[in-house]
Design an enzyme around this catalytic site. Structure first.
Site, PDB file in Angstrom:
ATOM      1  N   CYS A 115      15.632 -54.339 -13.258  1.00 42.02           N
ATOM      2  CA  CYS A 115      16.030 -53.062 -12.650  1.00 42.02           C
ATOM      3  C   CYS A 115      14.849 -52.391 -11.927  1.00 42.02           C
ATOM      4  CB  CYS A 115      16.580 -52.150 -13.750  1.00 42.02           C
ATOM      5  SG  CYS A 115      16.805 -50.440 -13.278  1.00 42.02           S
ATOM      6  N   CYS A 118      14.219 -48.731 -12.993  1.00 42.00           N
ATOM      7  CA  CYS A 118      13.629 -48.740 -14.344  1.00 42.00           C
ATOM      8  C   CYS A 118      12.116 -48.930 -14.252  1.00 42.00           C
ATOM      9  CB  CYS A 118      14.226 -49.860 -15.192  1.00 42.00           C
ATOM     10  SG  CYS A 118      16.000 -49.730 -15.464  1.00 42.00           S
TER      11      CYS A 118
END
Length: 191
Positions: A115, A118
């Site tokens: 991600c 993230c």
């Protein structure tokens, strides 16, 4: 987070000298259980005492009661050392740490390795952990192994930040919204 637990006879005796909180897989309010030296032998007395005090929710022999009790004591003590850093948790360690934090707010960053947002949030999250010493910061890799916990917590997108207090979820921030995350943490700290 991988917790390594090494117990000798003396460490068992030390950790079991005072009352401990019993393990409850249903996460209902914890019960206090006193275990004494009989537990060191793995004697029937300790197992019987555990069953009488806790009931059918805990089916263990005396010796495994000792190990579980020592593990819980170690987790409780470890939660005191979690301030100032981000601690990786998994499906087995999250709830004991979250419940062991007491009145401190707990922030859980649920992320995946692939991600992009993230990865952008990770250093900012680390800075928050170093700055807010009255908050416990955890992170959970939402991989296949931790899927049951992610599902239990209701994750739909990554990153998702769950804010807990007293073992209960009080707020959630989805996406890489740093300002919203800070506001949610501040609200949990002041409540």
């Amino acid at each position: 987070m991988a917790m390594q637990l090494s117990l000798s006879h003396q460490s068992w005796a030390k950790s079991l000298a005072s009352p401990i909180t019993s393990f409850d897989p249903a996460r209902s309010p914890p019960k206090r259980v006193e275990l004494g030296p009989n537990c060191l032998n793995g004697g029937a007395t300790a197992g019987k005492l555990m069953r009488e005090k806790v009931g059918e929710r805990m089916r263990m022999s005396g010796r495994s009661c000792c190990v579980k009790a020592s593990l819980e004591t170690a987790v409780g003590a470890e939660s005191e050392t979690l301030v100032g850093k981000v601690t990786e948790v998994d499906k087995d360690t999250f709830w004991p740490i979250a419940n062991g934090a007491g009145d401190k707010p707990v922030v859980l960053d649920m992320y995946t390795q692939w991600c992009g947002p993230c990865k952008v949030m990770a250093p900012k999250y680390q800075e928050l952990a170093e700055k807010l010493l009255d908050v416990v910061f955890l992170k959970l890799d939402c991989n296949q192994e931790n899927k049951p916990l992610a599902k239990e917590l209701g994750i739909r997108v990554v990153p998702t930040f769950k804010i807990l207090k007293g073992g209960k979820i009080v707020d959630e921030v989805t996406g890489a919204k740093f300002d919203k995350l800070v506001a949610a943490i501040e609200a949990a700290r002041s409540s």
